[in-house]
Design an enzyme around this catalytic site. Structure first.
Site, mmCIF file in Angstrom:
data_model
loop_
_atom_site.group_PDB
_atom_site.id
_atom_site.type_symbol
_atom_site.label_atom_id
_atom_site.label_comp_id
_atom_site.label_asym_id
_atom_site.label_seq_id
_atom_site.Cartn_x
_atom_site.Cartn_y
_atom_site.Cartn_z
ATOM 1 N N LYS A 158 95.494 -3.447 84.616
ATOM 2 C CA LYS A 158 96.278 -3.345 83.376
ATOM 3 C C LYS A 158 97.777 -3.476 83.686
ATOM 4 O O LYS A 158 98.207 -3.199 84.808
ATOM 5 C CB LYS A 158 96.013 -1.987 82.709
ATOM 6 N N ARG A 162 81.710 -0.147 78.494
ATOM 7 C CA ARG A 162 80.374 -0.541 78.049
ATOM 8 C C ARG A 162 79.377 -0.532 79.214
ATOM 9 O O ARG A 162 78.182 -0.355 79.002
ATOM 10 C CB ARG A 162 80.444 -1.911 77.366
HETATM 11 N N1 BES Z 1 89.765 1.999 77.876
HETATM 12 C C1 BES Z 1 89.984 0.691 77.392
HETATM 13 C C2 BES Z 1 90.142 0.662 75.878
HETATM 14 C C3 BES Z 1 91.429 1.216 75.346
HETATM 15 C C4 BES Z 1 92.500 0.392 75.106
HETATM 16 C C5 BES Z 1 91.516 2.550 75.024
HETATM 17 C C6 BES Z 1 93.674 0.903 74.578
HETATM 18 C C7 BES Z 1 92.684 3.065 74.522
HETATM 19 C C8 BES Z 1 93.752 2.248 74.282
HETATM 20 C C9 BES Z 1 88.820 -0.216 77.747
HETATM 21 O O1 BES Z 1 88.177 0.098 78.936
HETATM 22 C C10 BES Z 1 89.386 -1.582 77.893
HETATM 23 O O2 BES Z 1 90.146 -1.794 78.778
HETATM 24 N N2 BES Z 1 88.993 -2.472 77.000
HETATM 25 C C11 BES Z 1 89.462 -3.798 77.004
HETATM 26 C C12 BES Z 1 88.289 -4.701 76.744
HETATM 27 C C13 BES Z 1 88.570 -6.153 77.005
HETATM 28 C C14 BES Z 1 88.817 -6.385 78.471
HETATM 29 C C15 BES Z 1 87.388 -6.956 76.535
HETATM 30 C C16 BES Z 1 90.522 -3.934 75.921
HETATM 31 O O3 BES Z 1 90.409 -3.292 74.874
HETATM 32 O O4 BES Z 1 91.491 -4.659 76.156
HETATM 33 MN MN MN Z 2 89.125 -0.810 80.584
#
Ligand code: BES
Ligand code: MN
Ligand code: ZN
Length: 492
Positions: free
Chosen positions: A270, A344
């Site tokens: 990230k 997931r």
């Molecule tokens: N934990 C994150 C989701 C999230 C994002 C929670 C912002 C709280 C605030 C999850 O694991 C994630 O990174 N999801 C990705 C999915 C994508 C790679 C398909 C996302 O939401 O960008």
């Molecule tokens: Mn994630």
């Protein structure tokens, strides 16, 4: 905090502070008329003087009001009667509680009835709001923060009023616990820490807890969960809690909570701007733990199982890669398109595991996608549900709990096609194209045990508030406890 429910008239009640709500149009409720008479027109005069007092959340404190047995009378503005709804009620009551440091506050419940709401509903929320007034910086300290006593004044202290009060109290404590866990730093709140929290519930009647370590998780065959966990030196835990409060043969209600104690994104790292917020990626686990704890404490006549896959998602040398193909407990193979779509993967194995208990309903709670916030903002939790009955009962509970949800679509051919893989049964995410929350739910749907009612709550935008002073909200604890309370009543 101590509570008391009393049927004494406002004019007789002995307390340090008495809180009453006053509408902008000056219309006094029945109980307020008596108070007005005892104080020789204090309220009606106040209501008439718009220069002095009018708006929502205006607060006036009268020291030693004549004709009453309290040291102060606090009048808080409720705004226009036609605009008085749940939100105005919550804010005004919080404002009134915060207006005084007094150690014994009495509040006249009957003056605060929003349209369509009952005395019971109001009592429930007043107990909840009083308990969640202070941030639970240290859980043991929550009560010390506010050693005050709160007297709720009602006309009749019936069984249903008492029951509503117990629910409000349970929600308040559980929200504090979920917030507390959510706010903990990720070096403290590790998978094994969550395991210890779970074990601490063992002392409650009907509760059994198993904390599976990495070896045990391997033995179960949760390969997708382990693929994510592999990227960190911090070892995973699969936390399994059972509460047997119902009849022996009652099918259990099963919860699964996402317990990523820190989500760096893995190899698909990230960006640094908001990465620290990813300590909140265990808020699903915090919700499920707090709800489980509350159910066992309330001795609800239900059988409940909570499953928590807990690990970190880090880019270690041993981390899983984009393009890897991994196995799942269900036997489906998954091509990793993005290591940041890890939630997931840990959730799907826990959902498959739940099949052995043949649950009456499976509810999973996860900070799963940023996309759910794009779709709904931070007001509604995203609800995905495969059974109209379950959808209805959850929506009702959300309304009662002031913990809103909005249903979103999943599983259509369009969403399914987004998860296609040339090399595995499916991919863990699709190419860009929007509707990320629906695509994620569609992925999870593949792992719902056959013929099982299932609801997925995507709480990524509602479980915490980001930004400068980030904090956990304790949502959707209120929704789930209210729902379980209603399930227990339907059962009885
Ligand atoms: N934990 C994150 C989701 C999230 C994002 C929670 C912002 C709280 C605030 C999850 O694991 C994630 O990174 N999801 C990705 C999915 C994508 C790679 C398909 C996302 O939401 O960008
Ligand atoms: Mn994630
Ligand atoms: Zn995540």
């Amino acid at each position: 905090m101590k509570f008391e429910i009393s049927t004494k008239p406002l004019t007789d009640i002995k307390a340090q502070s008495l809180i009453v709500g006053l509408f902008e149009d000056g219309q006094l409720t029945e109980t307020e008329v008596a108070l007005d008479m005892a104080t020789k027109g204090l309220l009606s005069e106040l209501a008439a003087d718009k220069t002095f007092f009018s708006k929502e959340n205006d607060v006036i404190r009268f020291h030693r009001p004549d004709g009453l047995n309290v040291s102060e009378l606090i009048v808080v503005g409720l705004g226009k009667i036609e605009n008085f709804d749940d939100t105005v009620f919550e804010k005004a009551f919080q404002t009134a509680l915060a207006a005084t440091p007094s150690q014994h506050v009495a509040v006249s419940v009957l003056d605060w009835l929003a349209v369509g709401r009952t005395v019971e509903w109001t009592v429930m929320h007043m107990a909840r709001l009083a308990l969640t007034q202070h941030e639970p910086i240290k859980l043991e300290k929550v009560n010390e923060n506010s050693p005050r006593k709160v007297t709720l004044l009602v006309n009749k202290n019936t069984e249903t009023v008492k029951d509503a009060f117990y629910l409000g109290e349970a929600i308040g404590h559980a929200v504090n616990e979920a917030k507390y866990l959510g706010n903990l730093p990720p070096n403290v709140c590790t998978p094994s820490y969550l395991g210890e929290v779970a074990k601490s519930y063992k002392k409650l009647k009907g509760v059994t807890v198993t904390v599976h370590d990495e070896k045990a998780i391997e033995k179960i065959g949760m390969h997708a969960f382990l693929a994510v966990a592999r990227g960190s030196e911090v070892k995973p835990r699969f936390i399994e809690l059972h509460y047997a409060g119902g009849k022996k043969n009652d099918a259990p209600i099963c919860f699964v909570g996402k317990g990523i104690t820190f989500d760096a994104g893995g190899i698909c790292l990230k960006a640094k701007q908001r990465i620290a917020e990813m300590k909140y990626d265990m808020c699903g686990a915090a919700t499920v733990l707090a709800v489980f704890h509350a159910c066992a404490s309330m001795k609800l006549p239900l059988n409940i199982i909570a499953l928590i896959p807990a690990c970190e998602n880090l880019p270690d040398g041993n981390a899983y890669r984009p393009a890897d193909v991994i196995d799942t407990l269900a036997g489906l193979t998954v091509e990793i398109a993005n290591t940041d779509a890890e939630g997931r993967l840990v959730m799907c194995d826990a959902m498959t595991y739940s099949a052995r208990f043949e649950p009456e309903a499976l509810i999973d709670v996860a900070t799963l996608t940023g996309a759910v916030g794009t779709a709904l903002g931070d007001h509604f939790t995203g609800l995905f549900v495969n059974d109209p009955m379950l959808c209805g009962t959850l929506e009702t509970a959300a309304d009662v709990a002031i913990d809103p949800v909005w249903t979103l679509p999943f599983n259509g051919a369009h969403f399914k096609s987004r998860l296609k893989s040339n090399i595995a049964d499916c991919a863990n995410t699709g190419p860009a194209g929007g509707a990320g929350a629906s695509v994620a739910a569609t992925f999870l749907a593949q792992f719902v045990p056959e013929d099982t009612s299932w609801a997925h709550l995507d709480i990524a935008a509602t479980a915490y508030v980001g930004g400068k002073l980030p904090h956990s909200t304790g949502r959707p604890v209120g929704l789930l406890l209210t729902w379980l309370h209603q399930m227990a009543h339907a059962r009885a």
